[in-house]
Design a protein around this motif. Sequence first.
Motif, PDB file in Angstrom:
ATOM      1  N   ARG A  80      -3.397  -5.555  -2.952  1.00 42.98           N
ATOM      2  CA  ARG A  80      -4.034  -4.303  -2.281  1.00 42.98           C
ATOM      3  C   ARG A  80      -5.077  -4.782  -2.354  1.00 42.98           C
ATOM      4  O   ARG A  80      -5.740  -4.853  -2.998  1.00 42.98           O
ATOM      5  CB  ARG A  80      -3.882  -3.186  -2.189  1.00 42.98           C
ATOM      6  N   LEU A  99      -9.881  -4.129  -1.985  1.00 48.75           N
ATOM      7  CA  LEU A  99     -10.612  -2.441  -2.041  1.00 48.75           C
ATOM      8  C   LEU A  99     -11.568  -2.839  -0.951  1.00 48.75           C
ATOM      9  O   LEU A  99     -12.446  -3.525  -1.790  1.00 48.75           O
ATOM     10  CB  LEU A  99     -10.291  -2.651  -3.664  1.00 48.75           C
ATOM     11  N   ASP A 100     -11.528  -1.214  -0.075  1.00 41.15           N
ATOM     12  CA  ASP A 100     -12.925  -1.903   0.581  1.00 41.15           C
ATOM     13  C   ASP A 100     -13.500  -3.595   0.763  1.00 41.15           C
ATOM     14  O   ASP A 100     -15.071  -3.865   1.042  1.00 41.15           O
ATOM     15  CB  ASP A 100     -14.250  -1.390  -0.523  1.00 41.15           C
ATOM     16  N   LEU A 137     -10.935   3.302  -3.932  1.00 40.14           N
ATOM     17  CA  LEU A 137      -9.448   3.093  -4.651  1.00 40.14           C
ATOM     18  C   LEU A 137      -8.166   3.034  -3.537  1.00 40.14           C
ATOM     19  O   LEU A 137      -7.345   3.010  -3.637  1.00 40.14           O
ATOM     20  CB  LEU A 137      -9.799   3.509  -5.610  1.00 40.14           C
ATOM     21  N   SER A 167     -12.728   6.840  -5.644  1.00 36.03           N
ATOM     22  CA  SER A 167     -13.616   5.350  -6.027  1.00 36.03           C
ATOM     23  C   SER A 167     -14.572   5.421  -7.267  1.00 36.03           C
ATOM     24  O   SER A 167     -14.190   6.209  -7.557  1.00 36.03           O
ATOM     25  CB  SER A 167     -15.000   6.060  -4.491  1.00 36.03           C
TER      26      SER A 167
END
Length: 110
Positions: free
Chosen positions: A4, A6-7, A34, A39
């Motif tokens: 995944r 993240l940001d 997150l 975060s």
Amino acid sequence: MKGRVLDECALLMTERDTVATALEDLESGREIALGEGESVALREPVPFGHKVAVTAIDAGDRVRKYGEVIGEATERIEPGAWVHTHNCESTRGRGDVASASGAVTEGERR
């Protein structure tokens, strides 16, 4: 791609991982979401391809990436800290510590 993003700046391979991989050079202070309202703020710069802690890791705790144990923290690592040889000792390829730490050795993968 497995994992995944993240940001748009770090890759978390599995939800069990304690570190994510920087997808670019990351500056100190940057917030990385997150998910679920959580975060982490980077405590220091993290170079491209290096690891950043997404959770607190106590000294002696296992460091997980790819859903596997890749090392052991040699000191407490706070969320958002760069994780590298200064605070993590690799257990990969070390048959002498792999079985004790739960890391998977090459022979066990086959």
